[in-house]
Design an enzyme around this catalytic site. Structure first.
Site, PDB file in Angstrom:
ATOM      1  N   VAL A  25     -17.342 -43.494  40.939  1.00 53.95           N
ATOM      2  CA  VAL A  25     -17.582 -42.753  39.694  1.00 53.95           C
ATOM      3  C   VAL A  25     -17.536 -43.669  38.759  1.00 53.95           C
ATOM      4  O   VAL A  25     -16.941 -43.552  38.428  1.00 53.95           O
ATOM      5  CB  VAL A  25     -16.583 -41.426  39.970  1.00 53.95           C
ATOM      6  CG1 VAL A  25     -17.353 -40.004  38.876  1.00 53.95           C
ATOM      7  CG2 VAL A  25     -16.203 -40.438  41.526  1.00 53.95           C
TER       8      VAL A  25
ATOM      9  N   ALA B 120     -20.935 -59.208  55.549  1.00 55.28           N
ATOM     10  CA  ALA B 120     -21.311 -58.160  56.796  1.00 55.28           C
ATOM     11  C   ALA B 120     -23.270 -57.782  56.102  1.00 55.28           C
ATOM     12  O   ALA B 120     -22.585 -56.571  54.904  1.00 55.28           O
ATOM     13  CB  ALA B 120     -20.474 -57.338  57.055  1.00 55.28           C
TER      14      ALA B 120
ATOM     15  N   ILE C 225     -16.751 -47.095  34.368  1.00 53.33           N
ATOM     16  CA  ILE C 225     -16.468 -46.363  33.352  1.00 53.33           C
ATOM     17  C   ILE C 225     -14.626 -45.566  33.915  1.00 53.33           C
ATOM     18  O   ILE C 225     -14.993 -45.059  35.212  1.00 53.33           O
ATOM     19  CB  ILE C 225     -16.556 -44.878  32.712  1.00 53.33           C
ATOM     20  CG1 ILE C 225     -17.579 -45.477  32.395  1.00 53.33           C
ATOM     21  CG2 ILE C 225     -15.890 -44.213  32.029  1.00 53.33           C
ATOM     22  CD1 ILE C 225     -19.098 -43.695  31.832  1.00 53.33           C
TER      23      ILE C 225
ATOM     24  N   LYS D 295     -19.765 -37.235  43.574  1.00 50.92           N
ATOM     25  CA  LYS D 295     -18.832 -37.178  42.495  1.00 50.92           C
ATOM     26  C   LYS D 295     -18.011 -36.434  42.158  1.00 50.92           C
ATOM     27  O   LYS D 295     -17.242 -36.817  41.510  1.00 50.92           O
ATOM     28  CB  LYS D 295     -20.023 -37.985  41.300  1.00 50.92           C
ATOM     29  CG  LYS D 295     -20.339 -40.284  41.979  1.00 50.92           C
ATOM     30  CD  LYS D 295     -21.272 -40.753  41.010  1.00 50.92           C
ATOM     31  CE  LYS D 295     -21.612 -41.557  41.119  1.00 50.92           C
ATOM     32  NZ  LYS D 295     -22.975 -42.243  40.029  1.00 50.92           N
TER      33      LYS D 295
ATOM     34  N   THR E 280     -26.591 -55.306  45.834  1.00 55.36           N
ATOM     35  CA  THR E 280     -26.466 -54.730  44.546  1.00 55.36           C
ATOM     36  C   THR E 280     -24.738 -55.263  44.306  1.00 55.36           C
ATOM     37  O   THR E 280     -24.654 -56.411  43.488  1.00 55.36           O
ATOM     38  CB  THR E 280     -27.075 -53.730  43.573  1.00 55.36           C
ATOM     39  OG1 THR E 280     -28.707 -53.289  44.511  1.00 55.36           O
ATOM     40  CG2 THR E 280     -27.355 -53.397  42.626  1.00 55.36           C
TER      41      THR E 280
ATOM     42  N   GLU F 194     -12.424 -46.888  42.571  1.00 52.22           N
ATOM     43  CA  GLU F 194     -12.586 -46.894  40.979  1.00 52.22           C
ATOM     44  C   GLU F 194     -13.940 -46.526  41.180  1.00 52.22           C
ATOM     45  O   GLU F 194     -14.700 -46.179  40.440  1.00 52.22           O
ATOM     46  CB  GLU F 194     -12.195 -47.866  40.374  1.00 52.22           C
ATOM     47  CG  GLU F 194     -12.080 -48.059  38.446  1.00 52.22           C
ATOM     48  CD  GLU F 194     -11.511 -46.763  38.446  1.00 52.22           C
ATOM     49  OE1 GLU F 194     -10.850 -46.610  37.912  1.00 52.22           O
ATOM     50  OE2 GLU F 194     -12.206 -45.752  37.686  1.00 52.22           O
TER      51      GLU F 194
ATOM     52  N   ASP G  51     -26.042 -37.522  44.503  1.00 51.96           N
ATOM     53  CA  ASP G  51     -24.730 -38.212  43.671  1.00 51.96           C
ATOM     54  C   ASP G  51     -23.963 -37.618  42.727  1.00 51.96           C
ATOM     55  O   ASP G  51     -22.651 -38.120  43.355  1.00 51.96           O
ATOM     56  CB  ASP G  51     -25.864 -39.861  43.625  1.00 51.96           C
ATOM     57  CG  ASP G  51     -25.469 -40.386  43.482  1.00 51.96           C
ATOM     58  OD1 ASP G  51     -24.096 -40.652  43.961  1.00 51.96           O
ATOM     59  OD2 ASP G  51     -24.631 -40.595  41.910  1.00 51.96           O
TER      60      ASP G  51
ATOM     61  N   ARG H 224     -27.271 -56.527  56.697  1.00 45.85           N
ATOM     62  CA  ARG H 224     -27.711 -56.395  57.947  1.00 45.85           C
ATOM     63  C   ARG H 224     -28.733 -57.322  58.721  1.00 45.85           C
ATOM     64  O   ARG H 224     -28.944 -57.596  59.903  1.00 45.85           O
ATOM     65  CB  ARG H 224     -28.587 -55.165  57.495  1.00 45.85           C
ATOM     66  CG  ARG H 224     -29.192 -53.884  58.423  1.00 45.85           C
ATOM     67  CD  ARG H 224     -29.486 -52.570  58.196  1.00 45.85           C
ATOM     68  NE  ARG H 224     -29.688 -52.667  56.973  1.00 45.85           N
ATOM     69  CZ  ARG H 224     -30.240 -51.549  56.052  1.00 45.85           C
ATOM     70  NH1 ARG H 224     -29.411 -50.266  55.985  1.00 45.85           N
ATOM     71  NH2 ARG H 224     -29.872 -52.097  54.502  1.00 45.85           N
TER      72      ARG H 224
ATOM     73  N   GLY I 175     -20.014 -45.632  37.318  1.00 48.89           N
ATOM     74  CA  GLY I 175     -19.681 -47.107  37.157  1.00 48.89           C
ATOM     75  C   GLY I 175     -19.183 -47.744  36.693  1.00 48.89           C
ATOM     76  O   GLY I 175     -17.408 -47.282  37.621  1.00 48.89           O
TER      77      GLY I 175
END
Ligand code: NAP
Ligand code: HSE
Length: 440
Positions: free
Chosen positions: A135, A46, A139, A208, A16, A132, A204, A48, A137
């Protein structure tokens, strides 16, 4: 363009985020290069599975299945670690930094687990570590703390740091949508982690929060030193109860520092926020962070906190910093790239220092005397009840009891909850939510 220096970039991970970086760098390359005065060459990536269908195309000749080959490729000056995980990601990051390279990372789990080692490796070997995208996305909160707010100490930072959870909570609240269906949609949209438990169980957000706490206070706080609670216990009925009481529900990270005692507290939990609070009104995949500095006062940041484009924007900003380093040399060392340890040696705050109002939901037997027994447990722990809502529970012969308290503290509330859970008339595990009276 021929007099421009060339920055050779290796992308470890072309999922993604990696594809987003490639897509937007390719689309905006001419403008970026002319602003930076550096040619950006996407040298290798790289993955998988090189045979996998990808919406963003990349020449097959640039693909490898060996991320370490990218880290060790002498022609590559900048390695973007966009794979996730903490084992291979750590090896790749350390290998590149030990060769004095620049590493750009979106990997908050890695930074939380191994940040100290990574920063030490960068400092020892003359490498640079930019993060950057780790944390909130898109912002630029890392830059805000590291550069824009460098004059400050931070008594309080709080906010929504996980796009997946905010998306789920918003859909549950506004559409009454089933949890599993909304989570599947968050995955399809590229918001969720490969292991979605990291999102919904609060880890998650905790990763952060650890990164922000380190930046703001120079202290690494591990997840086992925090309260970490996720959103899976929240039901549509909680949104209705919260609305009746004048609140919304958000999964928040709360980082507070008592500047006088020099005590730091980092916690992650679903929180009732007054309906008028700006952050209570931040919906969907958006994140929002309130940062209170002792010099600036309170500042607010909001934007998309997950997904391909927002995250690519943050990664590309780090790539731009890497280009500036290449062009201007080590003298262009960024302000506060690694914060100095907290002044006076910050220590962790004890649980009783967490003081707030609480929301308690109990499923109880619908019988005489039950409310009195609940009230007596709370009184025993000096917890004062502010309001009670009773409504029929789904199961026959049961009632849902929602109590809010006046200000209490974490130690008293946890003891109360334990005792309530042990009452014969309490049928399910009680739910405890904290009320966030942050005043902004
Ligand atoms: P993703 O879509 O699962 O992509 C991971 C990529 O890494 C894939 O290209 C995968 O290869 C590759 N990869 C994984 N293990 C590998 C291995 N052992 N060897 C070679 N390649 C390997 O994940 P993502 O959403 O892009 O997230 C990447 C990182 O960014 C994570 O640390 C995540 O926490 C962070 N992040 C994500 C977002 C977001 O909104 N998605 C936002 C901020 C930060 P294949 O493609 O062949 O499977
Ligand atoms: N899974 C994360 C989230 C990605 O939903 O916020 C962005 O870090």
């Amino acid at each position: 363009m021929s007099e421009f220096l060339t920055l050779n970039i290796g992308l470890c991970g072309f999922g993604t985020v990696g594809q987003g970086v490639w897509k937007h760098l390719s689309a905006n390359r001419a403008e970026l290069e002319s602003r930076l005065g550096v040619k950006l060459n996407l040298a290798r990536a790289a993955v998988r599975d090189p045979g996998k269908h990808r919406t963003v195309k990349i020449p097959r000749s640039k693909l490898t299945t060996d991320p370490l080959a990218i880290a060790n490729d002498p022609s590559i000056q900048l390695v973007c670690e966009l794979m996730g995980g903490t084992t291979l990601a750590r090896q790749v990051t350390l290998a590149a930094l030990r060769q004095g390279k620049i590493v750009v990372s979106a990997n908050k789990a890695l930074i939380c687990a191994h940040g100290r080692e990574i920063i030490a490796a960068a400092q020892e070997h003359g490498g640079h570590f930019f993060f950057e995208a780790s944390v909130a996305g898109g912002i630029p909160i890392i830059k805000a703390l590291r550069e824009g707010l460098v004059a400050n100490r931070f008594p309080r930072i709080y906010g929504i740091l996980n796009g997946t959870c905010n998306y789920i909570l918003t859909q549950m609240e506004e559409q009454d949508a089933p949890y599993a269906e909304v989570l599947a949609e968050a995955k399809r949209l590229g918001y969720a982690e490969a292991d979605e438990a990291l999102d919904v169980d609060g880890w998650d957000t905790a990763h952060k929060a650890s990164v922000l706490a380190w930046l703001a206070h120079g202290m690494w706080v591990k997840t086992d030193q925090m309260i970490v609670e996720g959103i899976s216990g929240i039901t549509p009925a909680d949104f209705k109860n919260a609305a009746t009481l004048g609140f919304g529900i958000k999964l928040l990270a709360v980082i507070t520092r008592d500047l006088a005692k020099n005590e730091l507290c980092v916690r992650v939990h679903p929180t009732l926020l007054p309906a008028g609070n700006v952050i209570a009104n931040v919906s969907g995949v958006f994140n929002a962070i309130s940062v209170t500095g002792d010099v600036v006062g309170t500042t607010l940041y909001s934007g998309r906190g997950a997904g391909q484009d927002a995250t690519a924007s943050a990664v590309i900003s780090d790539i731009a910093d890497a280009a500036a380093l290449l062009k201007h040399g080590k003298g262009a060392h960024l302000i506060g790239e690694a914060p100095t340890p907290a002044r006076g040696g910050c220590k962790l705050a004890p649980p009783e220092s967490i003081r707030c109002r609480y929301y308690v939901r109990l499923t109880v037997k619908d019988q005489p005397g039950v409310l009195a027994r609940v009230a007596s447990v709370m009184a025993r722990h000096l917890v004062s009840i502010a309001s009670v809502i009773q409504s029929p529970a789904e199961r026959a012969g049961a009632a849902s009891l929602v109590l809010t308290t006046h200000e209490s503290n974490e130690r008293a509330m946890l003891a109360t909850l334990k005792q309530l859970a042990g009452l014969g008339s309490v049928l399910d595990r009680p739910l405890l939510l904290r009320i966030g009276d942050f005043g902004d």
